[in-house]
Write a protein that holds these residues in place. Sequence first.
Motif, short mmCIF file in Angstrom:
data_model
loop_
_atom_site.label_atom_id
_atom_site.label_comp_id
_atom_site.label_asym_id
_atom_site.label_seq_id
_atom_site.Cartn_x
_atom_site.Cartn_y
_atom_site.Cartn_z
N PRO A 183 6.22 6.79 -44.00
CA PRO A 183 6.64 8.23 -43.48
C PRO A 183 7.36 8.24 -44.55
CG PRO A 183 6.73 7.45 -41.76
CD PRO A 183 6.26 6.36 -42.03
N ASN B 229 4.51 16.36 -38.47
CA ASN B 229 4.90 15.08 -39.09
C ASN B 229 4.78 13.83 -37.76
OD1 ASN B 229 5.94 12.74 -41.00
ND2 ASN B 229 7.43 13.52 -41.81
N ASP C 252 9.78 17.46 -32.91
CA ASP C 252 9.13 16.48 -33.25
C ASP C 252 8.36 15.38 -32.48
OD1 ASP C 252 8.15 16.78 -36.23
OD2 ASP C 252 10.18 16.34 -36.17
#
Length: 335
Positions: free
Chosen positions: A23, A270, A76
């Motif tokens: 990622p 994400n 996140d």
Amino acid sequence: MSRALVASLTALTLLSPAAIAGPKGEVRLLAYEGYADPSWVEEFEKQTGITVKVTYVGGVDEQIAKMKASNGKDYDVVTIDTASLKAYADQKLIAPIDTAKLTSAGNLLPEFKDMSNATLDGAIYGVPWAWGSLGMVYDKKTFPTTPESWEVLWDPTYKGKVISLDDANNAINFGAIVLGIKDPFHLTDAQFAQVKDKLIALKRNLLTYFAGFDEGTTIWSENDVVLMFSMGELAAVNLQKKGFDVGYTIPKEGAVGWLDNLSVSAGTPNPDAAYAWMNFVLQKKIGADMAKKFGYGSTTDVAQGMDYAGRLIWAQNPEDYTRRQAIWNEVKAAE
């Protein structure tokens, strides 16, 4: 957590740089001091190409307020103590852990692999990351012999020389422990009244409250403070680094033991970057470095010198978090 799930987590492959190289983008952390050391951030960014953005918080109340402000979309990864996980999950601020993406789970020490307090309705909402206690910091010159009881904080001899953590849930836990209440996490109406009176009595002996490690150590540094109901071991570590001769102890009544978990925000855009960070910091070398630098216990490496786990009362979900906040506000408003 079922035995089958524990076994599957244990069987997952250990972290390698290649495993976290997929990622890209940014990972935004909501964390306490000591959870994103610059050296770790630098290594992680170099390995993954993911930029790390850290927002530090000083306490549980501030942390949940920040998460609620955007329904978790501003972060996140968030580090949450086991006693608060249910509040976050109930408000849908965090997502269940995707164990298939947790490639570093095999690094967890055996005693942290089965965490029922992080499992709600069959889903895991947090991965054990760091542990410690809410103990007492004391000035060694004032106390050549380590104080044995929390009651010293109420001693009028030290009026104006005591500071205390501003944290609704843990302040009430603390008051209950000092009073000898067997279960500080599930109080009756009568016990709530006793705790409230005890905490108001302490307020009258305090210089002030503090939120966060930095504020606590700054207040200590700038005033004639000799006792602290602290946020944890790091308070003593920070003061010692500043040249103060302080000790850290768990008094005879005991103290709250906390376990912070790595959780994934329900609002993250994400999730792959979130798991990349979690897998990175669950390496044994990171756990060892965290314990050495910040005094936290690690869930991946045996902590040296933290031999008081048996005297800790491990945090549980409280009976009514909202009620605790209301009572704490009444304590702070009392004359």
